[in-house]
Each structure stands twice: as structure tokens, then as C-alpha cells.
Design an enzyme around this catalytic site. Structure first.
Site, PDB file in Angstrom:
ATOM      1  N   ARG A 168      99.895 -14.510   2.602  1.00 47.08           N
ATOM      2  CA  ARG A 168      99.999 -15.943   2.263  1.00 47.08           C
ATOM      3  C   ARG A 168     100.041 -16.847   3.501  1.00 47.08           C
ATOM      4  O   ARG A 168     100.701 -17.884   3.515  1.00 47.08           O
ATOM      5  CB  ARG A 168     101.243 -16.228   1.403  1.00 47.08           C
ATOM      6  N   SER A 242     102.979 -18.956  -8.401  1.00 45.21           N
ATOM      7  CA  SER A 242     104.257 -18.573  -7.765  1.00 45.21           C
ATOM      8  C   SER A 242     104.751 -19.751  -6.934  1.00 45.21           C
ATOM      9  O   SER A 242     104.031 -20.233  -6.057  1.00 45.21           O
ATOM     10  CB  SER A 242     104.057 -17.389  -6.818  1.00 45.21           C
ATOM     11  N   GLU A 338     105.851 -21.188  -1.494  1.00 44.42           N
ATOM     12  CA  GLU A 338     104.425 -20.952  -1.246  1.00 44.42           C
ATOM     13  C   GLU A 338     103.675 -22.271  -1.452  1.00 44.42           C
ATOM     14  O   GLU A 338     102.703 -22.575  -0.764  1.00 44.42           O
ATOM     15  CB  GLU A 338     103.899 -19.907  -2.232  1.00 44.42           C
TER      16      GLU A 338
HETATM   17  P1  FAD Z   1      95.109 -27.474  -3.240  1.00 37.66           P
HETATM   18  O1  FAD Z   1      96.316 -27.240  -4.053  1.00 37.66           O
HETATM   19  O2  FAD Z   1      94.291 -28.667  -3.536  1.00 37.66           O
HETATM   20  O3  FAD Z   1      95.518 -27.502  -1.705  1.00 37.66           O
HETATM   21  C1  FAD Z   1      96.379 -26.536  -1.147  1.00 37.66           C
HETATM   22  C2  FAD Z   1      96.596 -26.877   0.339  1.00 37.66           C
HETATM   23  O4  FAD Z   1      95.385 -26.725   1.076  1.00 37.66           O
HETATM   24  C3  FAD Z   1      97.021 -28.326   0.552  1.00 37.66           C
HETATM   25  O5  FAD Z   1      97.881 -28.349   1.662  1.00 37.66           O
HETATM   26  C4  FAD Z   1      95.714 -29.054   0.878  1.00 37.66           C
HETATM   27  O6  FAD Z   1      95.904 -30.191   1.689  1.00 37.66           O
HETATM   28  C5  FAD Z   1      94.942 -27.986   1.620  1.00 37.66           C
HETATM   29  N1  FAD Z   1      93.488 -28.010   1.427  1.00 37.66           N
HETATM   30  C6  FAD Z   1      92.827 -27.799   0.260  1.00 37.66           C
HETATM   31  N2  FAD Z   1      91.490 -27.780   0.474  1.00 37.66           N
HETATM   32  C7  FAD Z   1      91.313 -28.000   1.798  1.00 37.66           C
HETATM   33  C8  FAD Z   1      90.145 -28.078   2.647  1.00 37.66           C
HETATM   34  N3  FAD Z   1      88.906 -27.933   2.167  1.00 37.66           N
HETATM   35  N4  FAD Z   1      90.333 -28.304   3.979  1.00 37.66           N
HETATM   36  C9  FAD Z   1      91.593 -28.463   4.468  1.00 37.66           C
HETATM   37  N5  FAD Z   1      92.715 -28.374   3.725  1.00 37.66           N
HETATM   38  C10 FAD Z   1      92.575 -28.152   2.404  1.00 37.66           C
HETATM   39  N6  FAD Z   1      97.323 -18.064  -5.283  1.00 37.66           N
HETATM   40  C11 FAD Z   1      97.136 -16.788  -4.864  1.00 37.66           C
HETATM   41  O7  FAD Z   1      97.001 -16.541  -3.667  1.00 37.66           O
HETATM   42  N7  FAD Z   1      97.118 -15.749  -5.754  1.00 37.66           N
HETATM   43  C12 FAD Z   1      97.264 -15.932  -7.082  1.00 37.66           C
HETATM   44  O8  FAD Z   1      97.218 -14.964  -7.855  1.00 37.66           O
HETATM   45  C13 FAD Z   1      97.448 -17.263  -7.558  1.00 37.66           C
HETATM   46  N8  FAD Z   1      97.624 -17.506  -8.876  1.00 37.66           N
HETATM   47  C14 FAD Z   1      97.824 -18.777  -9.318  1.00 37.66           C
HETATM   48  C15 FAD Z   1      98.002 -18.985 -10.691  1.00 37.66           C
HETATM   49  C16 FAD Z   1      98.196 -20.259 -11.180  1.00 37.66           C
HETATM   50  C17 FAD Z   1      98.390 -20.462 -12.661  1.00 37.66           C
HETATM   51  C18 FAD Z   1      98.196 -21.370 -10.288  1.00 37.66           C
HETATM   52  C19 FAD Z   1      98.362 -22.761 -10.811  1.00 37.66           C
HETATM   53  C20 FAD Z   1      98.035 -21.171  -8.917  1.00 37.66           C
HETATM   54  C21 FAD Z   1      97.849 -19.865  -8.414  1.00 37.66           C
HETATM   55  N9  FAD Z   1      97.687 -19.611  -7.042  1.00 37.66           N
HETATM   56  C22 FAD Z   1      97.473 -18.323  -6.608  1.00 37.66           C
HETATM   57  C23 FAD Z   1      97.776 -20.718  -6.055  1.00 37.66           C
HETATM   58  C24 FAD Z   1      96.440 -21.483  -5.852  1.00 37.66           C
HETATM   59  O9  FAD Z   1      95.579 -21.290  -6.930  1.00 37.66           O
HETATM   60  C25 FAD Z   1      95.721 -21.083  -4.570  1.00 37.66           C
HETATM   61  O10 FAD Z   1      96.568 -21.285  -3.455  1.00 37.66           O
HETATM   62  C26 FAD Z   1      94.441 -21.876  -4.353  1.00 37.66           C
HETATM   63  O11 FAD Z   1      93.722 -21.346  -3.250  1.00 37.66           O
HETATM   64  C27 FAD Z   1      94.681 -23.366  -4.113  1.00 37.66           C
HETATM   65  O12 FAD Z   1      93.435 -24.021  -4.165  1.00 37.66           O
HETATM   66  P2  FAD Z   1      93.303 -25.580  -4.422  1.00 37.66           P
HETATM   67  O13 FAD Z   1      91.876 -25.945  -4.208  1.00 37.66           O
HETATM   68  O14 FAD Z   1      93.880 -25.935  -5.736  1.00 37.66           O
HETATM   69  O15 FAD Z   1      94.188 -26.147  -3.246  1.00 37.66           O
HETATM   70  N1  EPU Z   2     109.552  -9.522 -11.637  1.00 34.89           N
HETATM   71  C1  EPU Z   2     110.770  -9.636 -12.275  1.00 34.89           C
HETATM   72  N2  EPU Z   2     110.986 -10.744 -13.025  1.00 34.89           N
HETATM   73  C2  EPU Z   2     110.072 -11.716 -13.176  1.00 34.89           C
HETATM   74  C3  EPU Z   2     108.824 -11.601 -12.516  1.00 34.89           C
HETATM   75  C4  EPU Z   2     108.592 -10.481 -11.746  1.00 34.89           C
HETATM   76  O1  EPU Z   2     111.623  -8.782 -12.166  1.00 34.89           O
HETATM   77  O2  EPU Z   2     110.355 -12.704 -13.887  1.00 34.89           O
HETATM   78  C5  EPU Z   2     109.311  -8.327 -10.796  1.00 34.89           C
HETATM   79  C6  EPU Z   2     108.877  -7.105 -11.589  1.00 34.89           C
HETATM   80  O3  EPU Z   2     109.502  -5.985 -10.967  1.00 34.89           O
HETATM   81  C7  EPU Z   2     107.380  -7.056 -11.355  1.00 34.89           C
HETATM   82  C8  EPU Z   2     107.294  -7.568  -9.934  1.00 34.89           C
HETATM   83  O4  EPU Z   2     108.290  -8.574  -9.863  1.00 34.89           O
HETATM   84  O5  EPU Z   2     106.872  -5.762 -11.476  1.00 34.89           O
HETATM   85  C9  EPU Z   2     105.944  -8.118  -9.515  1.00 34.89           C
HETATM   86  O6  EPU Z   2     105.546  -9.144 -10.426  1.00 34.89           O
HETATM   87  P1  EPU Z   2     104.006  -9.605 -10.491  1.00 34.89           P
HETATM   88  O7  EPU Z   2     103.118  -8.424 -10.638  1.00 34.89           O
HETATM   89  O8  EPU Z   2     103.906 -10.694 -11.488  1.00 34.89           O
HETATM   90  O9  EPU Z   2     103.745 -10.133  -9.048  1.00 34.89           O
HETATM   91  P2  EPU Z   2     104.493 -11.205  -8.136  1.00 34.89           P
HETATM   92  O10 EPU Z   2     104.931 -10.485  -6.900  1.00 34.89           O
HETATM   93  O11 EPU Z   2     105.522 -11.957  -8.883  1.00 34.89           O
HETATM   94  C10 EPU Z   2     102.367 -11.787  -6.798  1.00 34.89           C
HETATM   95  C11 EPU Z   2     101.700 -13.034  -6.307  1.00 34.89           C
HETATM   96  C12 EPU Z   2     100.856 -13.646  -7.411  1.00 34.89           C
HETATM   97  C13 EPU Z   2      99.791 -12.637  -7.822  1.00 34.89           C
HETATM   98  C14 EPU Z   2     100.497 -11.381  -8.326  1.00 34.89           C
HETATM   99  C15 EPU Z   2      99.512 -10.273  -8.673  1.00 34.89           C
HETATM  100  C16 EPU Z   2     103.147 -13.941  -4.600  1.00 34.89           C
HETATM  101  C17 EPU Z   2     104.120 -14.984  -4.230  1.00 34.89           C
HETATM  102  N3  EPU Z   2     102.699 -13.979  -5.849  1.00 34.89           N
HETATM  103  O12 EPU Z   2     103.290 -12.178  -7.797  1.00 34.89           O
HETATM  104  O13 EPU Z   2     100.195 -14.794  -6.888  1.00 34.89           O
HETATM  105  O14 EPU Z   2      98.960 -13.145  -8.829  1.00 34.89           O
HETATM  106  O15 EPU Z   2     101.372 -10.879  -7.290  1.00 34.89           O
HETATM  107  O16 EPU Z   2      98.997  -9.724  -7.501  1.00 34.89           O
HETATM  108  O17 EPU Z   2     102.781 -13.112  -3.762  1.00 34.89           O
HETATM  109  C18 EPU Z   2     100.493 -17.126  -6.550  1.00 34.89           C
HETATM  110  O18 EPU Z   2     100.452 -16.864  -5.338  1.00 34.89           O
HETATM  111  O19 EPU Z   2     100.598 -18.290  -6.999  1.00 34.89           O
HETATM  112  C19 EPU Z   2     100.412 -16.025  -7.503  1.00 34.89           C
HETATM  113  C20 EPU Z   2     100.486 -16.188  -8.825  1.00 34.89           C
END
Ligand code: FAD
Ligand code: EPU
Length: 343
Positions: A168, A242, A338
Site C-alpha cells: 500500500r 479498507s 489507508e
Molecule cells: P482517488 O480516490 O480519486 O484518489 C486517491 C489518491 O490518489 C488521492 O490522494 C488523489 O489525489 C490521488 N490521485 C488519484 N489519481 C491521481 C493521478 N492521476 N495523479 C496523481 N494523483 C492522483 N484498494 C486496493 O488496493 N485493494 C482493494 O481490494 C480495494 N478494494 C476497494 C473496495 C471498495 C469497495 C472501495 C470503495 C475501494 C477499494 N480500494 C481498494 C481502494 C481504491 O479503490 C483504490 O485505492 C483505487 O486505486 C483508488 O482509485 P481512485 O481513482 O478512486 O483514486
Molecule cells: N477479519 C476479521 N474480522 C473482520 C474482517 C476481517 O476477523 O471483520 C480477519 C479474518 O481473519 C480474515 C482476515 O481478517 O480472514 C482477512 O480479511 P480479508 O480477506 O477481508 O482481507 P483484509 O486484510 O481485511 C485486504 C485488503 C483489501 C483486499 C483484501 C483481499 C488491506 C488494508 N485491505 O483486506 O483491500 O481486497 O485484503 O486481498 O490490505 C482496500 O485496500 O480498500 C481493500 C478492500
């Protein structure tokens, strides 16, 4: 000549997945990367603070107003740059929807990115926090990042090894933070397929789907299905995924924690460190599914903070800090957001 179409006092509610009402003093949509320099010059000439906006899925507005210029990145398109018998190099413009890129290229038979399906947002933001999910991270498929250096006022391309990717994080969150606009990202995708199915419930999901030899499309479908079961849809309930990163601690610290919390989950990290589960820590503090006014955590995932109504950014951030303090008091572990907090 390019004329900047500046909008005054635009409400950004529909441009952030938390669904927070924030009024941008000025905003502009950048549909062509060749206009980046002029846009930045405009902001500099008026001493305007700037915010680069992608899909708004990883940020939290904490103020009613954003005093300055919001630059929404909206250039779009995918181009094949080179191709050999085993792989392709594709250039994806920063404003291109991330999951649309994954979907289109998986359907063409390319692989490497299928585990990153359904992550919201635009491609330009993806390298910033080195998006990751289900055993894959952007750093394993990203070859180069093209950006505009807003200090030196010129375009640059940096190679993967120069990006300081980590869990991250990247150079974009560290040494060059706030001094760049990403305009395109280059990905190396594979023609052959080595499925990554070790993470969590992927294998179980594939067998439920009746799949024994998965294709990239099967793996994408499995990941999409797991994600839909676990995470709230931001179109229905405001959230940014997250809210906190999983904390990385020294192995010695884990050993101390295990004396009291024998079942604490942990995962491999860099040598000498382990990654703890922030979701588990938060759940153990009693916050899973907890509501406070318009905010709270998702009933199915303690790490996801939601806007259940008309929450303000201030309400969400104060709830988040309550969680952070509670985790520290119980485990002496610091959890860091994050989500990018916009002040
Ligand atoms: P924004 O939210 O618009 O911007 C994020 C940051 O980057 C801000 O600081 C912004 O100023 C900057 N920025 C954006 N675009 C640019 C650019 N072109 N140049 C310079 N700066 C820029 N993330 C994960 O890693 N793994 C996941 O599994 C994951 N699951 C998600 C699930 C949900 C339901 C949601 C809502 C979010 C999740 N995220 C996850 C977080 C998010 O989707 C990612 O971080 C994504 O890359 C953000 O993209 P965005 O275009 O929406 O960025
Ligand atoms: N868990 C709990 N309680 C909860 C949620 C999770 O106990 O309410 C524990 C469980 O043991 C579970 C473990 O956490 O097995 C891992 O949970 P999960 O697989 O949902 O993954 P996470 O670590 O919570 C991370 C990323 C997600 C990504 C998933 C899948 C971060 C901060 N988050 O979540 O990314 O989708 O793994 O790879 O690393 C995001 O960054 O926004 C995001 C959604």
C-alpha cells in the site's frame, strides 16, 4: 488553443464513494493529458491549492468546502505498445476505469491482473498505493508510470524499480508526494496463464463454481463473487474499502501479543516482520457492525467504515480515530489510515 473549462462551486458528492457533500471552489475535467501543464500553470498563477481526483474511491473529504482547484483526471484509452509470443505491453491512460481495463484485457485472453478485478477507481491512482488484492499487487504487472512533474513542469516516465513499491505504498506516497499528476500506466500482461489461487477462499469459490482448470475469466469471476459477498457496494452504502492498512509489526511484537491473544491471525511480510489483520483487531475491540449516528463499520467487515446516511467527513474521521485509539489501547498496535484524508 485549449480553453480551461473551470466550474465554480461544484458539489463533489457523486465524485467520492463515501458520498460526502463537499463544494469545490473551482473544478476542471482533464480529458487530454496535453493540457496538464496549462492547468497547473493556471493554479500556480492564482496560488490555488490543487487536488487531483480519480474515481474518489480512496479519499475522505473532511471539510464542507475544498478551497482551491480540483483536477478530475478523465483521459481514457488502452493501447498495445509491443507484443511478443508470451506477453503484451499495454499503455492505459490515467482516467481509464480500472476494472474496465481488467475486464477488456482479460476477455482478450491476457492475464496477471485478474485477481485485481472489481477494485474501484481509475488506472492513474492504482500505482499510488500499489493496489493489491487476493494475492496479487500492481507492482508485479506494472512496467512503467508516466507522470507530469508539477514542480519541474515536465513529463517523465519512471520504471517499476524506481517506484519504491511496497504494501500500500510507493514513491508517489513518499518522496514525490503532491508533486505529480499520473497521466498513464504501462502494464506487462501475459499470454500464458498461471492462476494465483492460494489466497483465502479462492479455491473454494472455484470448486463451488465447478471449475477445475480456471481460465483468467474464471478467476476474475471468482474474485468478483467473493468481493461482492464481503464488501459493501459504494453505490448503495458510501465507503472507501479498507479504511486502515493492515499493520506490519516485528515478529517479537507478535510473540508478545500471542501470550494474551492466542488466536491472533498474522500473515508473512518482509523479513523479521508480520502483517496483522486490522479487521480482526477492530472486531475484537467490539466495532464490527457498530453504528454511531450516520456512520459505523460494515456488518460483514470491521475494516470498512460506511456512510449510512448523510454523514459528514468530520463524523467519519472522528469515528475512525475512536477505532484507532481503541485498537491501540487493547493491543498497543498503531493502525494507520489507508484512505487519503483531504483537509
Ligand atoms: P482517488 O480516490 O480519486 O484518489 C486517491 C489518491 O490518489 C488521492 O490522494 C488523489 O489525489 C490521488 N490521485 C488519484 N489519481 C491521481 C493521478 N492521476 N495523479 C496523481 N494523483 C492522483 N484498494 C486496493 O488496493 N485493494 C482493494 O481490494 C480495494 N478494494 C476497494 C473496495 C471498495 C469497495 C472501495 C470503495 C475501494 C477499494 N480500494 C481498494 C481502494 C481504491 O479503490 C483504490 O485505492 C483505487 O486505486 C483508488 O482509485 P481512485 O481513482 O478512486 O483514486
Ligand atoms: N477479519 C476479521 N474480522 C473482520 C474482517 C476481517 O476477523 O471483520 C480477519 C479474518 O481473519 C480474515 C482476515 O481478517 O480472514 C482477512 O480479511 P480479508 O480477506 O477481508 O482481507 P483484509 O486484510 O481485511 C485486504 C485488503 C483489501 C483486499 C483484501 C483481499 C488491506 C488494508 N485491505 O483486506 O483491500 O481486497 O485484503 O486481498 O490490505 C482496500 O485496500 O480498500 C481493500 C478492500
Amino acid at each position: 488553443m485549449f480553453v480551461l473549462k473551470i466550474v465554480n462551486n461544484e458539489n463533489l458528492k457523486q465524485y467520492n464513494t463515501f458520498g460526502i457533500n463537499t463544494i469545490a471552489e473551482y473544478s476542471v475535467r482533464l480529458e487530454d493529458e496535453s493540457n496538464v501543464a496549462e492547468t497547473i500553470e493556471f493554479a500556480k498563477s492564482r496560488s490555488l491549492k490543487t487536488l487531483i481526483l480519480g474515481g474518489g474511491s480512496n479519499l475522505l473529504f473532511t471539510q464542507k468546502d475544498f478551497n482551491g482547484l480540483v483536477i478530475a483526471i478523465r483521459n481514457s484509452g488502452i493501447e498495445t505498445i509491443e507484443e511478443d509470443s508470451t506477453s503484451v505491453l499495454v499503455k492505459v491512460k490515467a482516467g481509464h476505469d480500472w476494472d474496465n481495463f481488467v475486464e477488456q484485457t482479460v476477455l482478450m485472453g491476457y492475464s496477471g491482473h485478474e485477481n485485481l478485478s472489481l477494485i474501484p477507481g481509475l488506472t492513474g491512482a492504482a500505482p499510488i498505493q500499489n493496489i493489491g488484492a487476493y494475492g496479487q499487487e500492481l507492482q508485479n504487472i506494472c512496467e512503467m508510470v508516466e507522470y507530469f512533474d508539477t514542480e519541474k513542469m515536465k513529463g517523465k516516465i519512471i520504471l517499476n524499480r524506481e517506484c519504491s513499491f511496497g504494501y500500500r505504498t510507493s514513491i508517489f506516497k513518499e518522496s514525490i508526494k503532491g508533486k505529480f499528476i499520473i497521466t498513464a500506466v504501462y502494464f506487462r500482461l501475459q499470454k500464458g496463464f498461471v492462476p494465483k489461487t492460494a489466497y483465502g477462499s479462492i479455491s473454494e469459490k472455484l470448486s463451488k463454481m465447478g471449475v477445475t482448470k480456471p481460465t483468467p475469466v474464471d478467476l476474475r469471476n471468482a474474485v468478483i463473487s467473493i468481493r461482492k459477498e464481503k464488501l459493501p457496494d459504494p453505490k448503495v452504502t458510501g465507503n472507501a474499502g479498507s479504511f486502515f492498512k493492515n499493520p506490519v509489526v516485528k515478529i517479537e511484537k507478535l510473540k508478545i501479543l500471542q501470550e494474551t491473544f492466542t488466536d491472533i491471525p498474522y500473515y508473512p511480510a518482509t523479513e523479521g516482520y508480520v502483517k496483522l489483520s486490522a479487521g480482526w483487531l477492530i472486531e475484537k475491540c467490539g466495532f464490527k457492525g457498530k453504528r454511531e449516528g450516520n456512520t459505523g463499520t460494515a456488518p460483514g467487515h470491521a475494516l470498512v467504515i460506511c456512510n449510512f446516511g448523510e454523514a459528514t467527513g468530520e463524523e467519519i474521521i472522528s469515528f475512525a480515530y475512536k477505532i484507532k485509539d481503541s485498537v491501540f489501547n487493547k493491543f498497543t498496535v498503531e493502525i494507520e489510515p489507508e484512505v487519503n484524508i483531504i483537509t
